[in-house]
Motif scaffolding. Structure first.
Motif, PDB file in Angstrom:
ATOM      1  N   PRO A 184     -37.554   2.753  -6.912  1.00 50.32           N
ATOM      2  CA  PRO A 184     -37.236   2.420  -8.297  1.00 50.32           C
ATOM      3  C   PRO A 184     -37.479   3.615  -9.216  1.00 50.32           C
ATOM      4  O   PRO A 184     -38.332   4.471  -8.931  1.00 50.32           O
ATOM      5  CB  PRO A 184     -38.202   1.278  -8.623  1.00 50.32           C
ATOM      6  CG  PRO A 184     -38.630   0.736  -7.309  1.00 50.32           C
ATOM      7  CD  PRO A 184     -38.608   1.886  -6.365  1.00 50.32           C
ATOM      8  N   VAL A 185     -36.747   3.673 -10.308  1.00 55.79           N
ATOM      9  CA  VAL A 185     -36.986   4.705 -11.312  1.00 55.79           C
ATOM     10  C   VAL A 185     -38.217   4.294 -12.107  1.00 55.79           C
ATOM     11  O   VAL A 185     -38.236   3.235 -12.748  1.00 55.79           O
ATOM     12  CB  VAL A 185     -35.767   4.861 -12.242  1.00 55.79           C
ATOM     13  CG1 VAL A 185     -36.071   5.868 -13.355  1.00 55.79           C
ATOM     14  CG2 VAL A 185     -34.551   5.311 -11.434  1.00 55.79           C
ATOM     15  N   LEU A 186     -39.257   5.124 -12.045  1.00 50.97           N
ATOM     16  CA  LEU A 186     -40.551   4.837 -12.654  1.00 50.97           C
ATOM     17  C   LEU A 186     -40.711   5.694 -13.907  1.00 50.97           C
ATOM     18  O   LEU A 186     -40.657   6.919 -13.834  1.00 50.97           O
ATOM     19  CB  LEU A 186     -41.676   5.132 -11.663  1.00 50.97           C
ATOM     20  CG  LEU A 186     -41.542   4.459 -10.285  1.00 50.97           C
ATOM     21  CD1 LEU A 186     -42.622   4.962  -9.337  1.00 50.97           C
ATOM     22  CD2 LEU A 186     -41.607   2.939 -10.426  1.00 50.97           C
ATOM     23  N   LEU A 187     -40.894   5.055 -15.033  1.00 48.45           N
ATOM     24  CA  LEU A 187     -40.999   5.781 -16.293  1.00 48.45           C
ATOM     25  C   LEU A 187     -42.379   6.395 -16.461  1.00 48.45           C
ATOM     26  O   LEU A 187     -43.391   5.782 -16.131  1.00 48.45           O
ATOM     27  CB  LEU A 187     -40.697   4.849 -17.461  1.00 48.45           C
ATOM     28  CG  LEU A 187     -39.267   4.290 -17.503  1.00 48.45           C
ATOM     29  CD1 LEU A 187     -39.160   3.181 -18.534  1.00 48.45           C
ATOM     30  CD2 LEU A 187     -38.259   5.393 -17.794  1.00 48.45           C
ATOM     31  N   SER A 188     -42.400   7.590 -17.006  1.00 49.62           N
ATOM     32  CA  SER A 188     -43.656   8.268 -17.323  1.00 49.62           C
ATOM     33  C   SER A 188     -43.989   8.024 -18.789  1.00 49.62           C
ATOM     34  O   SER A 188     -43.146   7.544 -19.562  1.00 49.62           O
ATOM     35  CB  SER A 188     -43.503   9.776 -17.083  1.00 49.62           C
ATOM     36  OG  SER A 188     -42.642  10.341 -18.076  1.00 49.62           O
ATOM     37  N   PRO A 189     -45.209   8.347 -19.227  1.00 43.09           N
ATOM     38  CA  PRO A 189     -45.514   8.220 -20.659  1.00 43.09           C
ATOM     39  C   PRO A 189     -44.547   9.007 -21.535  1.00 43.09           C
ATOM     40  O   PRO A 189     -44.255   8.607 -22.664  1.00 43.09           O
ATOM     41  CB  PRO A 189     -46.944   8.778 -20.755  1.00 43.09           C
ATOM     42  CG  PRO A 189     -47.545   8.494 -19.406  1.00 43.09           C
ATOM     43  CD  PRO A 189     -46.404   8.713 -18.436  1.00 43.09           C
ATOM     44  N   ASP A 190     -44.026  10.120 -21.027  1.00 47.57           N
ATOM     45  CA  ASP A 190     -43.103  10.950 -21.813  1.00 47.57           C
ATOM     46  C   ASP A 190     -41.714  10.330 -21.927  1.00 47.57           C
ATOM     47  O   ASP A 190     -41.020  10.537 -22.923  1.00 47.57           O
ATOM     48  CB  ASP A 190     -42.979  12.341 -21.191  1.00 47.57           C
ATOM     49  CG  ASP A 190     -44.238  13.170 -21.368  1.00 47.57           C
ATOM     50  OD1 ASP A 190     -45.015  12.871 -22.306  1.00 47.57           O
ATOM     51  OD2 ASP A 190     -44.465  14.108 -20.584  1.00 47.57           O
ATOM     52  N   THR A 191     -41.272   9.592 -20.904  1.00 47.04           N
ATOM     53  CA  THR A 191     -39.922   9.030 -20.927  1.00 47.04           C
ATOM     54  C   THR A 191     -39.879   7.559 -21.345  1.00 47.04           C
ATOM     55  O   THR A 191     -38.812   7.042 -21.674  1.00 47.04           O
ATOM     56  CB  THR A 191     -39.244   9.173 -19.550  1.00 47.04           C
ATOM     57  OG1 THR A 191     -40.074   8.536 -18.546  1.00 47.04           O
ATOM     58  CG2 THR A 191     -39.042  10.637 -19.190  1.00 47.04           C
TER      59      THR A 191
END
Length: 245
Positions: A184-191
């Motif tokens: 899965p595409v895992l979001l970072s705090p930046d994105t």
């Protein structure tokens, strides 16, 4: 692909972790075996007013809604017309009629404590793994959502509208490649903020930034083998995420 995931936190805990302003409607609770077509929680940033081009006007409200896992395109004749669209490949979603419009401004976050993936051995046997953000963490899965209108119901009937969502996937991060070729595409705090913000028009640049940062998040994930009981949708208990040797 991600076909099962875990939400081991209450709605209230999710609200706190993701700094959500409002809970809309009745949300699904804790589940250790979330499966396609089941209700899931999605997080959206929503404006109360929109311009003619769909762009938001005024301040945004961060909300949690319940949605069907398996996106139903607005042009579909019925929710069961095709197989549930539970995953979309980030490399090609701008080319897919079912997804490309949602990329522009209908992006969401799907909170998950972890997800299951099956490793296929040379003999064809499958070993499930649990890939997790850790006991105290949660993943923010990149998702898309859509509203489908039931033409058989009255325009004033609130049951006329179905909210549905899909997760996005990408080529696997190196640390997880031995389990499966996609994750899965895992979001970072930046994105995270950019993905939710409907002021930002979804395009190739946003997708690339999200995909690149996903590998950083995946590289810090924990993973271990779990029992095959997870393969049965009716099984749903904390025992499913217990490690096995």
């Amino acid at each position: 692909m991600c076909g099962r995931f875990v939400v081991a936190r209450s709605v209230g805990e999710i609200q706190t972790i993701f700094e959500v302003d409002e809970i809309i409607g009745e949300l699904p609770g804790v589940s250790y075996n979330v499966a396609p077509t089941q209700p899931i929680a999605i997080i959206v940033d929503r404006a109360f007013e929109k311009a003619d081009d769909g762009s938001p006007i005024g301040e945004l409200s961060r909300e949690i809604h319940a949605a069907r896992w398996g996106l139903v395109p607005r042009w579909a004749k019925s929710p069961t017309e095709h197989a549930p669209l539970i995953n979309g490949r980030i490399e090609s979603i701008l080319e897919k009629p079912s997804f490309k419009d949602s990329v522009v401004r209908r992006r969401c976050v799907i909170p998950a404590s972890g997800y299951y993936e099956w490793q296929v051995a040379a003999d064809g046997s499958k070993q499930p793994f649990y890939i997790t953000a850790g006991t105290d963490g949660m993943f923010a899965l990149a998702g898309l959502y859509e509203w489908w209108s039931d033409p058989t119901k009255d325009t004033k009937d609130p049951q006329r509208w179905l909210l549905s969502a899909t997760t996005l996937t990408k080529h696997t991060a190196p640390e997880l490649a031995h389990i499966h070729d996609r994750n899965p595409v895992l979001l970072s705090p930046d994105t995270f903020e950019a993905w939710l913000d409907p002021h930002i028009v979804g395009d190739e640049d946003l997708l690339m930034a999200v995909a690149n940062d996903s590998d950083l998040v995946a590289g810090e994930a924990e993973f271990y083998k779990v029992g095959t009981e997870v393969g049965k949708v009716s099984n749903n208990s904390a025992n499913l995420i217990s490690p096995i040797n």
